[in-house]
Design an enzyme around this catalytic site. Structure first.
Site, PDB file in Angstrom:
ATOM      1  N   ARG A  34      -9.909  15.701   8.635  1.00 32.28           N
ATOM      2  CA  ARG A  34     -10.382  14.598   9.237  1.00 32.28           C
ATOM      3  C   ARG A  34      -8.698  14.538   9.665  1.00 32.28           C
ATOM      4  NH1 ARG A  34     -11.634   9.098   5.833  1.00 32.28           N
ATOM      5  NH2 ARG A  34      -9.528   9.321   4.548  1.00 32.28           N
ATOM      6  N   LYS A  80       2.204  -3.541   6.445  1.00 43.07           N
ATOM      7  CA  LYS A  80       2.738  -3.821   5.322  1.00 43.07           C
ATOM      8  C   LYS A  80       4.115  -3.399   4.551  1.00 43.07           C
ATOM      9  CE  LYS A  80      -1.278  -3.790   3.243  1.00 43.07           C
ATOM     10  NZ  LYS A  80      -1.921  -5.301   2.802  1.00 43.07           N
ATOM     11  N   TYR A 101      -1.526  -0.539  10.195  1.00 41.42           N
ATOM     12  CA  TYR A 101      -1.855  -0.936   8.865  1.00 41.42           C
ATOM     13  C   TYR A 101      -0.591  -0.769   8.594  1.00 41.42           C
ATOM     14  CZ  TYR A 101      -3.786  -0.844   4.431  1.00 41.42           C
ATOM     15  OH  TYR A 101      -3.707  -1.622   2.522  1.00 41.42           O
ATOM     16  N   SER A 142       0.545  -1.462   0.158  1.00 42.75           N
ATOM     17  CA  SER A 142       0.544  -0.046   0.118  1.00 42.75           C
ATOM     18  C   SER A 142       0.917   1.584   0.136  1.00 42.75           C
ATOM     19  CB  SER A 142      -1.138  -0.092   1.192  1.00 42.75           C
ATOM     20  OG  SER A 142      -1.550   1.715   1.897  1.00 42.75           O
TER      21      SER A 142
END
Ligand code: NAD
Ligand code: UFG
Length: 338
Positions: A292, A153, A149, A125
């Site tokens: 965000r 990876k 996350y 990713s």
């Protein structure tokens, strides 16, 4: 023709890749625990390609189940999608992400090695880069994943690089996806998120379909051309074609190869919204909301290396992505039959 084990093949990117592999002549064995995938997606793969993938329901951390797959089928290479992908969930429960994403990959590599299968394409990713100062981002950019996350990876990439370095015979392509979007042009396969979508495109299609009131645009004060966040969106069928190209690449190119899969062309949130409005033929309500947490203004891929190595480029543009995503949503308002 070779047989490919596709872990996570019942999911969004995996199902499109199964269709691409079967259509280009490969045999496909899918291993998926259906945590976020759907067997109906594999029936749609068969409907599109007129070829049936073998399906084994199992967890990628289950070494006995993996061992049985490698005994029963003559696997030549693996495309490894199986894993968890929510950034927010990985912050809340990092141990789960290390267990599934890293533990699952280590278990898979162990069993592959014991059966002499040492060719793998891994779903990495763009999150491995974290907040990068490069735009576009080349593969050699600094890696600073900002959440568990992305860390998992990167840890899998390191494991594969070590295997390729230590043990001649291992060959790995790590495909670092930017922002997957769109659906199969047939309208038979697409993204089927459970619950409230976190990502932009499925949220937009659900607003357009009347399931949600309006899109919240997270911030319009970024240093971008219209103030909203910009990303490198790539059509899921282009991603699938990239995986088939990576399998072919492994035949001729030993060792470890990380590659970006993107288009190299960033779009803002408002530009994506406008493309969906063209696809739907109606205005889609939205409201500007605060930024965000954790979002960055812009990132997009330097695709030069992938294009050269794989002989691949992304064919579809943003209008295709919006059109196909909307075609899927309108033909399957409730997603796959469950
Ligand atoms: P998805 O959730 O649709 O597909 C993942 C599949 O793996 C699902 O079918 C799920 O049931 C299966 N799975 C999960 N845990 C498993 C386990 N322990 N054992 C066996 N199967 C398991 O997600 P996707 O969008 O298709 O993503 C595929 C891969 O690509 C993931 O590894 C993800 O991290 C990576 N990726 C996705 C994106 C994205 O935005 N969609 C971006 C970059 C990387
Ligand atoms: N956005 C909105 N409103 C929404 C959802 C998103 O304005 O309801 C904006 C975001 O602020 C961002 C852009 O749309 O500017 C894209 O957001 P996404 O959540 O769709 O995608 P991200 O770039 O944040 O993250 C995605 C995946 C991650 C992956 C990353 C890099 O969700 O899992 O791409 O590959 F790690």
């Amino acid at each position: 023709m070779k047989t490919i084990l596709v872990t996570g093949g019942a999911g969004y990117i995996g199902s499109h890749t199964c269709a691409e592999l079967l259509a280009t002549g490969y045999g496909v064995v899918v291993l998926d625990n259906l945590d976020n995938g759907c067997e109906a997606a594999l029936r749609r793969v068969e409907q599109i390609t007129h070829r049936k993938p073998v399906f084994v329901q199992a967890d990628v951390r289950d070494k006995d189940a993996l061992d049985r797959v490698f005994r029963e089928f003559s696997i030549d290479a693996t495309v490894h999608f199986a894993g968890l992908k929510s950034v927010a969930e990985s912050v809340a429960n990092p141990a789960l992400y290390y267990d599934v994403n890293l533990g699952g990959s280590v278990a898979l590599c162990d069993v592959m090695d014991s059966h002499g299968v040492r060719d793998i394409v891994f779903s990495s990713s763009a999150t491995v880069y974290g907040v990068s100062s490069d735009d576009p981002i080349p593969e050699h950019a600094e890696k600073q994943p900002a959440q568990p996350y992305g860390e998992t990876k990167l840890a899998v990439e390191h494991h594969l690089e070590e295997l390729c370095g230590e043990n001649a015979g291992w060959n790995a392509v790590c495909l670092r996806y930017f922002n997957p979007l769109g659906a199969h042009p047939s309208g038979l396969m697409g993204e089927d998120p459970r619950g409230i979508p976190n990502n932009l495109a499925p949220y937009i299609t659900q607003v357009a379909a009347g399931f949600r009131d309006r899109l919240m645009v997270f911030g319009n004060d970024y240093p971008t051309r219209d103030g909203t966040g910009m990303r490198d969106y790539i059509h899921v069928v282009d991603l699938a074609r990239g995986h088939a190209a990576a399998i072919r690449f492994l035949d001729e190119n030993p060792g470890f190869m990380p590659l970006n899969l993107g288009t190299g062309r960033p779009y803002s949130v408002l530009e994506v919204l406008a493309a969906f409005e063209r696809a739907v033929g109606e205005e889609i309500p939205y409201e500007i909301a605060p930024r965000r947490d954790g979002d960055i203004a812009i990132y997009f891929a330097d695709t030069t290396k992938a294009e050269k190595a794989l002989g691949w480029t992304a064919d579809f543009d943003m209008d295709d992505m919006a059109h196909h995503a909307w075609h899927w949503q309108s033909k399957n308002p409730e997603g796959y039959p469950r």
